[in-house]
Design a protein around this motif. Sequence first.
Motif, PDB file in Angstrom:
ATOM      1  N   ASP A 158       1.596   8.025  -8.826  1.00  0.00           N
ATOM      2  CA  ASP A 158       1.154   9.101  -9.056  1.00  0.00           C
ATOM      3  C   ASP A 158       2.098   9.382 -10.585  1.00  0.00           C
ATOM      4  N   ARG A 212       0.517  -0.939   0.004  1.00  0.00           N
ATOM      5  CA  ARG A 212      -0.001   0.147   0.371  1.00  0.00           C
ATOM      6  C   ARG A 212       0.472   1.490  -0.030  1.00  0.00           C
ATOM      7  N   GLU A 213       1.828   1.029   0.790  1.00  0.00           N
ATOM      8  CA  GLU A 213       2.726   2.441   0.768  1.00  0.00           C
ATOM      9  C   GLU A 213       3.507   2.507  -0.766  1.00  0.00           C
ATOM     10  N   ASP A 225       2.235   1.670  -3.364  1.00  0.00           N
ATOM     11  CA  ASP A 225       1.359   2.384  -4.596  1.00  0.00           C
ATOM     12  C   ASP A 225       1.239   3.701  -3.939  1.00  0.00           C
ATOM     13  N   GLU A 226       1.283   3.828  -2.628  1.00  0.00           N
ATOM     14  CA  GLU A 226       0.986   5.784  -2.111  1.00  0.00           C
ATOM     15  C   GLU A 226       1.995   6.811  -2.973  1.00  0.00           C
TER      16      GLU A 226
END
Length: 194
Positions: free
Chosen positions: A168, A160-161, A163-164
């Motif tokens: 972008d 998840r981290e 991905d963050e």
Amino acid sequence: MRNLGHGFPTAHLARQALRAPLALRPVGLRGGLLATLPPLRVLGVLITLRLAAISPIRLAFDPHHLGDPYTKKTLLWGRFNANLPIAPVEASDGSKMHRKFGGNRLATKNARSATPEGFSYGFFMANNAQDNPALAIAYKYDRLDAGLLRAALDANVSAREIDELVADAYYMDMDDSAAESALRQAISTQNPPT
């Protein structure tokens, strides 16, 4: 019917192109192929139509590399992990396809198209992203360095981290170096130098 100029109808060109066999020729040093039609002559001008670029061969194997005792060279293209676990055995059955099957009966076609069991198992083991988080994240961000993604997971940066950190830059800006830089920074933050 639209004309290409000088009264030459596009429908005639399309029919001519569809009748022509495809030609595959090597492109570049990496072994890719380019699908082209044979040159067409239109009003004295030679035209070659490029249909599609085919990626380089990703994996070449014989069933005896993966535990099945026969040969049948197979080439695969696509996006997948090609590091299959191998179980080489002697090809004691030789080219079983040529020896046992011939002609173009349906039974022959079915036998030749059957997937070797050893390949199925090896491919699953190498590409099972469900049980391999590093593989899953490497598939999601396939343009990034897989070793760097694995290093981030090993440094306890969660999927998840990741991905963050990279989504972008990777998807919106198409800036892979910025995404990899963000990963390196997160790894160094998790594992500060001593």
